[in-house]
Design an enzyme around this catalytic site. Structure first.
Site, PDB file in Angstrom:
ATOM      1  N   CYS A 116       2.612 -19.607  21.220  1.00 45.16           N
ATOM      2  CA  CYS A 116       3.758 -19.033  20.494  1.00 45.16           C
ATOM      3  C   CYS A 116       5.076 -19.332  21.203  1.00 45.16           C
ATOM      4  O   CYS A 116       5.125 -19.696  22.383  1.00 45.16           O
ATOM      5  CB  CYS A 116       3.564 -17.527  20.303  1.00 45.16           C
ATOM      6  SG  CYS A 116       4.165 -16.502  21.652  1.00 45.16           S
TER       7      CYS A 116
ATOM      8  N   CYS B 206       5.621 -17.606  24.575  1.00 41.87           N
ATOM      9  CA  CYS B 206       4.811 -18.132  25.680  1.00 41.87           C
ATOM     10  C   CYS B 206       5.214 -19.545  26.065  1.00 41.87           C
ATOM     11  O   CYS B 206       5.003 -19.962  27.208  1.00 41.87           O
ATOM     12  CB  CYS B 206       3.341 -18.087  25.309  1.00 41.87           C
ATOM     13  SG  CYS B 206       2.739 -16.398  25.141  1.00 41.87           S
TER      14      CYS B 206
ATOM     15  N   CYS C 204      -1.681 -19.197  24.956  1.00 44.70           N
ATOM     16  CA  CYS C 204      -1.015 -18.940  23.672  1.00 44.70           C
ATOM     17  C   CYS C 204       0.003 -20.033  23.364  1.00 44.70           C
ATOM     18  O   CYS C 204       0.692 -20.519  24.266  1.00 44.70           O
ATOM     19  CB  CYS C 204      -0.321 -17.572  23.724  1.00 44.70           C
ATOM     20  SG  CYS C 204       0.536 -17.143  22.178  1.00 44.70           S
TER      21      CYS C 204
ATOM     22  N   ASP D 267      -4.944  -4.889   7.940  1.00 42.30           N
ATOM     23  CA  ASP D 267      -3.519  -4.691   8.253  1.00 42.30           C
ATOM     24  C   ASP D 267      -3.441  -3.665   9.372  1.00 42.30           C
ATOM     25  O   ASP D 267      -4.284  -2.750   9.437  1.00 42.30           O
ATOM     26  CB  ASP D 267      -2.741  -4.166   7.036  1.00 42.30           C
ATOM     27  CG  ASP D 267      -2.827  -2.654   6.943  1.00 42.30           C
ATOM     28  OD1 ASP D 267      -3.799  -2.174   6.333  1.00 42.30           O
ATOM     29  OD2 ASP D 267      -1.955  -1.947   7.518  1.00 42.30           O
TER      30      ASP D 267
ATOM     31  N   ASP E 162       0.880  -1.162   0.000  1.00 38.44           N
ATOM     32  CA  ASP E 162       0.000   0.000   0.000  1.00 38.44           C
ATOM     33  C   ASP E 162       0.915   1.208   0.000  1.00 38.44           C
ATOM     34  O   ASP E 162       2.139   1.077  -0.046  1.00 38.44           O
ATOM     35  CB  ASP E 162      -0.989  -0.037   1.162  1.00 38.44           C
ATOM     36  CG  ASP E 162      -0.399   0.493   2.455  1.00 38.44           C
ATOM     37  OD1 ASP E 162      -1.135   0.566   3.437  1.00 38.44           O
ATOM     38  OD2 ASP E 162       0.805   0.824   2.469  1.00 38.44           O
ATOM     39  N   SER E 163       0.318   2.415   0.008  1.00 34.40           N
ATOM     40  CA  SER E 163       1.199   3.551  -0.283  1.00 34.40           C
ATOM     41  C   SER E 163       2.063   3.901   0.907  1.00 34.40           C
ATOM     42  O   SER E 163       3.125   4.476   0.769  1.00 34.40           O
ATOM     43  CB  SER E 163       0.395   4.791  -0.620  1.00 34.40           C
ATOM     44  OG  SER E 163      -0.148   5.273   0.583  1.00 34.40           O
ATOM     45  N   GLY E 164       1.567   3.574   2.117  1.00 33.82           N
ATOM     46  CA  GLY E 164       2.226   4.233   3.229  1.00 33.82           C
ATOM     47  C   GLY E 164       1.769   5.684   3.138  1.00 33.82           C
ATOM     48  O   GLY E 164       2.293   6.550   3.791  1.00 33.82           O
TER      49      GLY E 164
ATOM     50  N   HIS F 189       4.836 -12.670  19.903  1.00 36.66           N
ATOM     51  CA  HIS F 189       3.591 -13.040  20.594  1.00 36.66           C
ATOM     52  C   HIS F 189       2.396 -12.247  20.043  1.00 36.66           C
ATOM     53  O   HIS F 189       1.343 -12.808  19.727  1.00 36.66           O
ATOM     54  CB  HIS F 189       3.707 -12.793  22.106  1.00 36.66           C
ATOM     55  CG  HIS F 189       2.371 -12.828  22.770  1.00 36.66           C
ATOM     56  ND1 HIS F 189       1.708 -14.009  23.042  1.00 36.66           N
ATOM     57  CD2 HIS F 189       1.538 -11.822  23.139  1.00 36.66           C
ATOM     58  CE1 HIS F 189       0.514 -13.738  23.563  1.00 36.66           C
ATOM     59  NE2 HIS F 189       0.385 -12.415  23.635  1.00 36.66           N
TER      60      HIS F 189
HETATM   61  C1  LIG Z   1       0.146   3.655  -3.632  1.00 30.48           C
HETATM   62  C2  LIG Z   1      -0.937   4.087  -3.014  1.00 30.48           C
HETATM   63  C3  LIG Z   1      -1.764   3.228  -2.116  1.00 30.48           C
HETATM   64  O1  LIG Z   1      -2.530   4.085  -1.334  1.00 30.48           O
HETATM   65  C4  LIG Z   1      -2.826   3.736  -0.024  1.00 30.48           C
HETATM   66  O2  LIG Z   1      -2.267   2.874   0.591  1.00 30.48           O
HETATM   67  N1  LIG Z   1      -3.818   4.511   0.457  1.00 30.48           N
HETATM   68  C5  LIG Z   1      -4.391   4.512   1.694  1.00 30.48           C
HETATM   69  N2  LIG Z   1      -3.767   3.997   2.782  1.00 30.48           N
HETATM   70  C6  LIG Z   1      -4.431   4.061   4.004  1.00 30.48           C
HETATM   71  C7  LIG Z   1      -3.794   3.607   5.176  1.00 30.48           C
HETATM   72  C8  LIG Z   1      -4.462   3.713   6.397  1.00 30.48           C
HETATM   73  N3  LIG Z   1      -4.083   3.412   7.681  1.00 30.48           N
HETATM   74  C9  LIG Z   1      -5.150   3.779   8.462  1.00 30.48           C
HETATM   75  N4  LIG Z   1      -5.174   3.677   9.826  1.00 30.48           N
HETATM   76  C10 LIG Z   1      -4.010   3.282  10.562  1.00 30.48           C
HETATM   77  N5  LIG Z   1      -6.169   4.258   7.747  1.00 30.48           N
HETATM   78  C11 LIG Z   1      -5.777   4.255   6.462  1.00 30.48           C
HETATM   79  C12 LIG Z   1      -6.411   4.701   5.316  1.00 30.48           C
HETATM   80  C13 LIG Z   1      -5.724   4.619   4.087  1.00 30.48           C
HETATM   81  C14 LIG Z   1      -6.335   5.128   2.881  1.00 30.48           C
HETATM   82  O3  LIG Z   1      -7.460   5.647   2.891  1.00 30.48           O
HETATM   83  N6  LIG Z   1      -5.637   5.061   1.737  1.00 30.48           N
HETATM   84 ZN   LIG Z   2       2.312 -15.997  22.948  1.00 30.37          ZN
END
Ligand SMILES: C=CCOC(=O)Nc1nc2cc3[nH]c(NC)nc3cc2c(=O)[nH]1
Ligand SMILES: [Zn+2]
Length: 372
Positions: free
Chosen positions: A308, A311, A306, A268, A94-96, A337
């Site tokens: 793991c 544990c 658990c 995730d 994902d984009s981060g 864990h």
């Molecule tokens: C290459 C581009 C790919 O774009 C994306 O990954 N876009 C994108 N990542 C998200 C990550 C999130 N983490 C949380 N909470 C911890 N909420 C999130 C919401 C998004 C979101 O709406 N979009």
């Molecule tokens: Zn454990």
């Protein structure tokens, strides 16, 4: 021919939950699934073999972080992300983007793309639908995400509407730029803030583009749990039953169970690895701050239920000592864990769906975990 195939194995009779399996070019993973986050091509403190031993089916890496360092060309020269990090199972990038807006000194969003400052060296960076897809094509993940705007919370209706329409235009540009649709499945990301009408608009516009899977974005951004659940209840039913649904950035144990009940297949979250590093662990009786003096002489395992490595082989007293002494083994064990705890939670959710007792499981789990 798409890069992935979703097999709907069973629908829960009590809820909107489904038991499924996603087949990818690097094997399949069962759903509902929790995806450990490996932001910089490693799940912090865990080797690929250790991740396999806790039955991680798919892991996530961040496009933004790997673009900044070491750069997608170095990873491409290694044969792609799977070879580079020696993980031969499914990967999602994902984009981060969430981090870009929270980490990088975020600058501005325009039709063309997003300009921001690198969180590593402050240099000026630019990401667009085309460049985000190009980077993910070079990284080679099995599932890649469209370039979208993760709208902050709260946000005005008019701003959200404009942003949703731009995210749809960006989604079309991503499809056009994508070079390997037969080996990398591109997921669209439904936005819409906390407005049902805009969630529906975003879903309908993206459904027309016929993605192989759909993510729900713009949630877990600080909104109350009830609002997140409401947005799921209005969005998930609009998505195709025969394709995976991915709730981005979620989440804590209660969110995973409640999200699965509402028909989410993939999750995730950095929570298990992040809180593990600061000495907090998840147990079936709730969160435990293991660095607390309370556990200095406690010779029992983190969680007696658990299975793991941590544990089975170490005590709270010893792990607390390691964390206090900033010994590397300490955060490895708490991470190990916490990941196994969430992976086991999802295994129990899948079992409950199989036996049509997910609501009963939810009530039992919440009672023990300390939720209302
Ligand atoms: C290459 C581009 C790919 O774009 C994306 O990954 N876009 C994108 N990542 C998200 C990550 C999130 N983490 C949380 N909470 C911890 N909420 C999130 C919401 C998004 C979101 O709406 N979009
Ligand atoms: Zn454990």
């Amino acid at each position: 021919m798409s890069a992935i195939r979703y097999e709907l194995i069973k629908k829960c009779k009590q809820t909107g939950a489904r038991l499924g399996r996603v087949y990818t070019p690097h094997g399949y993973f069962d759903t509902p699934a929790f995806m450990p986050v490996g932001t910089q091509a490693t799940v912090k403190g865990m080797s690929p073999d250790e991740l396999k031993s806790i039955e991680a089916g798919i892991i996530l890496s961040n496009t933004y972080h790997l673009h900044i360092r070491p750069g997608e060309d170095i990873i491409k020269e290694a044969g792609g992300l799977h070879k580079f990090m020696n993980w031969d199972r499914p990967i999602l990038t994902d984009s981060g983007g969430f981090q870009v807006f929270s980490l990088g000194d975020f600058r501005k969003i325009e039709e063309e793309g997003v300009t921001f400052k690198s969180h590593v060296d402050g240099s000026k960076k630019f990401l667009s639908p085309e460049s985000a897809i190009k980077i993910q094509n070079k990284l080679g993940a099995d599932i890649i995400m469209a370039f979208d705007e993760c709208i902050p919370y709260p946000a005005e209706f008019h701003y959200v509407k404009k942003s949703v329409e731009r995210t749809t235009r960006w989604a079309k540009r991503c499809i056009k730029a994508h070079e390997n649709p037969e080996t990398q499945a591109l997921f669209g990301i439904v936005q819409g803030g906390m407005y049902k009408e805009l969630r529906r608009q975003s879903a309908y516009e993206l459904l027309e583009l016929d993605f192989p899977g759909y993510a729900i974005g713009g949630l877990s951004v600080g909104e109350p749990a009830e609002e997140m659940y409401e947005m799921l209840e209005c969005t998930v039913p609009l998505l195709p039953e025969d394709k995976p649904r991915y709730l981005m950035g979620v989440g804590s144990p209660d969110y995973l169970v409640e999200g699965a009940i509402r028909g989410i297949d993939m999750f995730d979250c950095v929570l298990p690895t992040r809180i593990g590093r600061n000495g907090t662990v998840l147990t079936s009786r709730g969160r435990m701050i293991i660095r607390d003096a309370l556990y200095a002489r406690d010779q029992s395992p983190i969680d007696p239920d658990c299975d793991c490595y941590a544990c089975k082989n170490f005590t709270r007293s010893y792990i607390r000592h390691l964390i206090k002494a900033k010994e590397v083994l300490g955060i490895r064990l708490t991470t190990w864990h916490n990941l196994r705890f969430l992976l086991n939670l999802m295994k129990n959710v899948r079992e409950a769906i199989k036996e049509d007792r997910l609501l009963d499981f939810r009530n039992e789990f919440f009672k023990n975990f300390g939720y209302n």
